[in-house]
Design a protein around this motif. Structure first.
Motif, PDB file in Angstrom:
ATOM      1  N   ILE A 231       0.853  -1.201   0.000  1.00  0.00           N
ATOM      2  CA  ILE A 231       0.000   0.000   0.000  1.00  0.00           C
ATOM      3  C   ILE A 231       0.883   1.243   0.000  1.00  0.00           C
ATOM      4  O   ILE A 231       1.865   1.312   0.749  1.00  0.00           O
ATOM      5  N   VAL A 232       0.507   2.197  -0.851  1.00  0.00           N
ATOM      6  CA  VAL A 232       1.187   3.491  -0.827  1.00  0.00           C
ATOM      7  C   VAL A 232       0.150   4.566  -0.513  1.00  0.00           C
ATOM      8  O   VAL A 232      -0.853   4.696  -1.221  1.00  0.00           O
ATOM      9  N   ILE A 233       0.401   5.276   0.560  1.00  0.00           N
ATOM     10  CA  ILE A 233      -0.472   6.414   0.888  1.00  0.00           C
ATOM     11  C   ILE A 233       0.253   7.662   0.405  1.00  0.00           C
ATOM     12  O   ILE A 233       1.297   8.025   0.931  1.00  0.00           O
ATOM     13  N   ASP A 234      -0.309   8.256  -0.629  1.00  0.00           N
ATOM     14  CA  ASP A 234       0.374   9.345  -1.327  1.00  0.00           C
ATOM     15  C   ASP A 234      -0.374  10.665  -1.099  1.00  0.00           C
ATOM     16  O   ASP A 234      -1.507  10.677  -0.630  1.00  0.00           O
ATOM     17  N   HIS A 235       0.277  11.743  -1.509  1.00  0.00           N
ATOM     18  CA  HIS A 235      -0.317  13.094  -1.438  1.00  0.00           C
ATOM     19  C   HIS A 235      -0.755  13.463  -0.024  1.00  0.00           C
ATOM     20  O   HIS A 235      -1.772  14.140   0.164  1.00  0.00           O
ATOM     21  N   ILE A 236      -0.012  12.994   0.959  1.00  0.00           N
ATOM     22  CA  ILE A 236      -0.297  13.403   2.344  1.00  0.00           C
ATOM     23  C   ILE A 236       0.244  14.813   2.524  1.00  0.00           C
ATOM     24  O   ILE A 236       1.384  15.100   2.134  1.00  0.00           O
ATOM     25  N   THR A 237      -0.579  15.677   3.104  1.00  0.00           N
ATOM     26  CA  THR A 237      -0.121  17.044   3.383  1.00  0.00           C
ATOM     27  C   THR A 237       1.169  16.971   4.190  1.00  0.00           C
ATOM     28  O   THR A 237       1.243  16.238   5.188  1.00  0.00           O
ATOM     29  N   ALA A 238       2.179  17.717   3.740  1.00  0.00           N
ATOM     30  CA  ALA A 238       3.477  17.661   4.414  1.00  0.00           C
ATOM     31  C   ALA A 238       3.316  17.955   5.901  1.00  0.00           C
ATOM     32  O   ALA A 238       2.650  18.924   6.283  1.00  0.00           O
ATOM     33  N   GLY A 239       3.880  17.083   6.717  1.00  0.00           N
ATOM     34  CA  GLY A 239       3.793  17.262   8.168  1.00  0.00           C
ATOM     35  C   GLY A 239       2.753  16.364   8.816  1.00  0.00           C
ATOM     36  O   GLY A 239       2.761  16.172  10.028  1.00  0.00           O
ATOM     37  N   LYS A 240       1.836  15.823   8.018  1.00  0.00           N
ATOM     38  CA  LYS A 240       0.787  14.975   8.606  1.00  0.00           C
ATOM     39  C   LYS A 240       1.130  13.487   8.552  1.00  0.00           C
ATOM     40  O   LYS A 240       0.385  12.654   9.079  1.00  0.00           O
ATOM     41  N   GLY A 241       2.236  13.160   7.886  1.00  0.00           N
ATOM     42  CA  GLY A 241       2.611  11.757   7.727  1.00  0.00           C
ATOM     43  C   GLY A 241       2.833  11.070   9.068  1.00  0.00           C
ATOM     44  O   GLY A 241       2.406   9.930   9.275  1.00  0.00           O
TER      45      GLY A 241
ATOM     46  N   LYS B 211       4.783   4.161   2.676  1.00  0.00           N
ATOM     47  CA  LYS B 211       4.773   2.911   1.905  1.00  0.00           C
ATOM     48  C   LYS B 211       4.768   1.728   2.881  1.00  0.00           C
ATOM     49  O   LYS B 211       5.601   1.678   3.786  1.00  0.00           O
ATOM     50  N   ILE B 212       3.842   0.818   2.656  1.00  0.00           N
ATOM     51  CA  ILE B 212       3.742  -0.373   3.505  1.00  0.00           C
ATOM     52  C   ILE B 212       3.966  -1.588   2.613  1.00  0.00           C
ATOM     53  O   ILE B 212       3.222  -1.789   1.647  1.00  0.00           O
ATOM     54  N   ASP B 213       4.944  -2.365   2.948  1.00  0.00           N
ATOM     55  CA  ASP B 213       5.329  -3.481   2.079  1.00  0.00           C
ATOM     56  C   ASP B 213       4.522  -4.744   2.406  1.00  0.00           C
ATOM     57  O   ASP B 213       5.084  -5.812   2.644  1.00  0.00           O
ATOM     58  N   ALA B 214       3.217  -4.597   2.444  1.00  0.00           N
ATOM     59  CA  ALA B 214       2.314  -5.739   2.669  1.00  0.00           C
ATOM     60  C   ALA B 214       0.904  -5.222   2.447  1.00  0.00           C
ATOM     61  O   ALA B 214       0.620  -4.052   2.716  1.00  0.00           O
ATOM     62  N   GLU B 215       0.054  -6.102   1.926  1.00  0.00           N
ATOM     63  CA  GLU B 215      -1.333  -5.668   1.707  1.00  0.00           C
ATOM     64  C   GLU B 215      -2.155  -5.996   2.940  1.00  0.00           C
ATOM     65  O   GLU B 215      -2.665  -7.100   3.090  1.00  0.00           O
ATOM     66  N   LEU B 216      -2.232  -5.029   3.831  1.00  0.00           N
ATOM     67  CA  LEU B 216      -2.929  -5.215   5.109  1.00  0.00           C
ATOM     68  C   LEU B 216      -4.215  -4.401   5.099  1.00  0.00           C
ATOM     69  O   LEU B 216      -4.329  -3.433   4.348  1.00  0.00           O
ATOM     70  N   PRO B 217      -5.183  -4.780   5.916  1.00  0.00           N
ATOM     71  CA  PRO B 217      -6.375  -3.926   6.016  1.00  0.00           C
ATOM     72  C   PRO B 217      -6.003  -2.555   6.602  1.00  0.00           C
ATOM     73  O   PRO B 217      -5.332  -2.494   7.622  1.00  0.00           O
TER      74      PRO B 217
END
Lengths: 138, 318
Positions: free
Chosen positions: A10-20, A54-60
Motif C-alpha cells: 500500500i502506498v499512501i500518497d499526497h499526504i499534506t506535508a507534516g501529517k505523515g 509505503k507499507i510493504d504488505a497488503e494489510l487492512p
C-alpha cells in the motif's frame, strides 16, 4: 534518497506535508512487523511538498483514519508491482476509536471498554462531535 | 428496538400523536387504567430525582402496570462497578421498558444500545431530558392552543440546562418560533446548539442579559434553575446563582398572554408570590409530564408489540 518499489502493498500518497507522522501513529504502523517507510517533505508539483507512506504488505487499512487526518491523501493498492486500485479519501461520517472524548461528564470517561465514536457534524468546518455527549472533538 | 434518548428521536407527527393520546387520557382515564396490566417499567435512577422518577412510576401505575425500582444508585450494582451496558442487559431480563436517569452524558444511549427492551432517557447529565420537553410541549399546547408562531424566552442557566437544549431542539421545528435567550454571559447557550438548532434553520433569535427588557414581547417565559451540581467550582456557582429572580413585581413587565414555565425544582428563581398569578404554569407542567409519560410508555410498548386489545390507541398500532 531511494526506497525499493513495492511489489505487493500500500502506498499512501499526497499526504499534506507534516501529517505523515500523525497518520503513521494513528494507523498503528509502528506496531507492524513488515517494512514501512515514512518519507517526509517529498517535492510535489501539486502540493509543493508532501509526505508518503509505503507499507510493504497488503494489510487492512482504516480508510476512515486517513480521511479524517488528511482527506486530500490518495491510497494506492499495489499488486505484482502495479497499481491495482487507487482510492481518494473523504471525511468519514463516523469515526470509531480514532480520537478520544475529553469531556469528563461523558459516559466514555467511565464505561468499561466503550468505543469512542464521533459523528461528522459539519463537513465545511471539519467538525466532529461525540455521539454520547455531543462535545466537539479537539 | 425503538428508544427515546433525545427529543429529536420523535418526529413532530409523533409528538402530535403523543399529545393527542395524552389529551384523550385526560378526558377518559378509565379507558387506559388497565391497558398495561402485567407489564413492568424499570426505573433506573443513578442520580437523585424525586419528581421524574415518581412521575414515571405514577404514569405506569395509572396505566395498570407495575414498577421495578431501585432505591438509589448507592444500593445498586453500579456502586459495585457494574457498567451501564451490563445493567441494561440484566434489567432487560426483568422488565418490559426502562426509564433511566444517569449523571453521565450519553449513558442512556449506551443503555439503549445494549438493552433488548425500549429505553426512555429520563435525563443524562447536562445532555438531554426528552420527557421534560414532552411535558413542556403539552403545557404549551394546552395553554396557548398551538405550538407554532410563539416567541419563547428562556432564562437562567442556558449552558448546562438539559431541558433548555431539548426545548430549543423541539420548538425549532415549529413554524414561526422565535427565541429570546436570557442569561449571564457565562451561562449562554453553547454555540453548537445555536448553530445546529437555530441558525441553520433560519430561526430568528436574540441573546440578552436583560430579563425585564425582554419580557413584554414574550409568549412564554421558561425559567431555569442555576444548578449547583453542574459546576466544578463552588465560587462560580455562588456568583451566578441569583442572576435572575422572577418576582410578582417583575411580572408587571409581561403581557397578559405570557405564560411562565419552569422544569422544577426551583430554588429561589421564581418568588412564591408568582404562584398565585394565573400566568404561572409550572405546576401544570408537572401534571402534564405524567400524561405525556403515559402516552410515551404506550407508544413504545405498542411499537415493541407488547400491547394488544381494543383499548390500545390507534397511534400505537401503526
Amino acid at each position: 534518497m531511494n526506497i525499493e518499489p513495492i511489489v505487493n502493498g500500500i502506498v499512501i500518497d499526497h499526504i499534506t506535508a507534516g501529517k505523515g507522522a500523525e497518520l503513521y501513529s494513528l494507523l498503528g504502523l509502528d506496531r507492524l512487523d513488515v517494512p514501512v517507510a515514512l518519507i517526509r517533505n517529498v517535492p510535489s508539483k501539486r502540493l509543493g511538498k508532501k509526505d508518503i507512506i509505503k507499507i510493504d504488505a497488503e494489510l487492512p487499512v482504516d480508510f476512515d483514519v486517513i480521511g479524517y487526518v488528511d482527506p486530500g491523501a490518495t491510497v494506492n493498492i499495489i499488486r505484482d508491482g502495479k497499481t491495482a486500485e487507487k482510492r481518494t479519501m473523504e471525511l468519514p461520517e463516523i469515526l470509531t476509536d480514532v480520537i478520544k472524548c475529553r469531556n469528563p461528564r461523558c459516559i466514555t470517561s467511565t464505561e468499561q471498554e466503550l468505543k469512542h465514536v464521533f459523528r461528522l457534524a459539519d463537513r465545511e468546518k471539519r467538525e466532529y462531535r461525540c455521539i454520547y455527549c455531543e462535545t466537539k472533538a479537539e | 428496538m425503538r428508544n427515546v434518548i433525545d427529543i429529536l428521536d420523535l418526529s413532530t407527527q409523533e409528538i402530535d400523536s403523543l399529545i393527542e393520546t395524552a389529551l384523550d387520557i385526560i378526558d377518559d382515564p378509565a379507558k387506559y387504567s388497565d391497558i398495561c396490566r402485567g407489564k413492568k417499567l424499570a426505573t433506573l435512577f443513578f442520580e437523585p430525582s424525586t419528581r421524574t422518577r415518581m412521575s414515571f412510576e405514577a404514569a405506569m401505575y395509572e396505566l395498570g402496570g407495575n414498577v421495578l425500582s431501585m432505591a438509589s444508585a448507592a444500593s445498586s450494582s453500579a456502586a459495585k462497578g457494574e457498567s451501564v451496558a451490563d445493567t441494561a442487559k440484566v434489567i432487560s431480563c426483568y422488565a418490559d421498558i426502562i426509564a433511566m436517569r444517569h449523571p453521565k452524558e450519553g449513558a442512556a444511549l449506551v443503555a439503549a444500545n445494549n438493552a433488548s427492551i425500549p429505553v426512555i432517557n429520563a435525563g443524562d447529565g447536562g445532555h438531554c431530558h426528552p420527557t421534560q420537553t414532552l411535558a413542556d410541549l403539552l403545557t404549551i399546547k394546552r395553554e396557548k392552543g398551538t405550538l407554532s408562531g410563539l416567541t419563547v424566552g428562556i432564562c437562567g442557566d442556558l449552558k448546562f440546562g438539559r431541558t433548555v437544549h431539548s426545548l430549543i431542539n423541539a420548538m425549532s421545528r415549529y413554524e414561526g418560533t422565535r427565541f429570546v435567550l436570557i442569561s449571564p454571559e457565562e451561562l449562554r447557550v453553547p454555540d453548537y446548539v445555536i448553530d445546529e438548532s437555530i441558525v441553520r434553520k433560519g430561526i430568528p433569535y436574540t441573546e440578552t442579559a436583560d430579563l425585564d427588557a425582554a419580557m413584554p414581547e414574550l409568549d412564554i417565559l421558561y425559567m431555569t434553575r442555576i444548578q449547583r451540581e453542574r459546576f466544578f467550582n463552588e465560587e462560580d456557582y455562588l456568583r451566578l446563582k441569583d442572576s435572575y429572580i422572577l418576582t410578582a413585581d417583575r411580572m408587571k413587565n409581561a403581557g397578559p398572554q405570557m405564560i411562565v414555565m419552569h422544569p422544577l425544582p426551583r430554588v429561589n428563581e421564581i418568588s412564591v408570590a408568582v404562584d398565585d398569578d394565573e400566568r404561572a404554569c409550572y405546576f401544570k407542567q408537572v401534571l402534564n409530564g405524567k400524561y405525556m409519560r403515559m402516552a410515551l410508555i404506550l407508544m413504545l410498548l405498542g411499537e415493541a408489540g407488547k400491547l394488544s386489545g381494543p383499548a390500545v390507541p390507534r397511534m400505537i398500532q401503526l
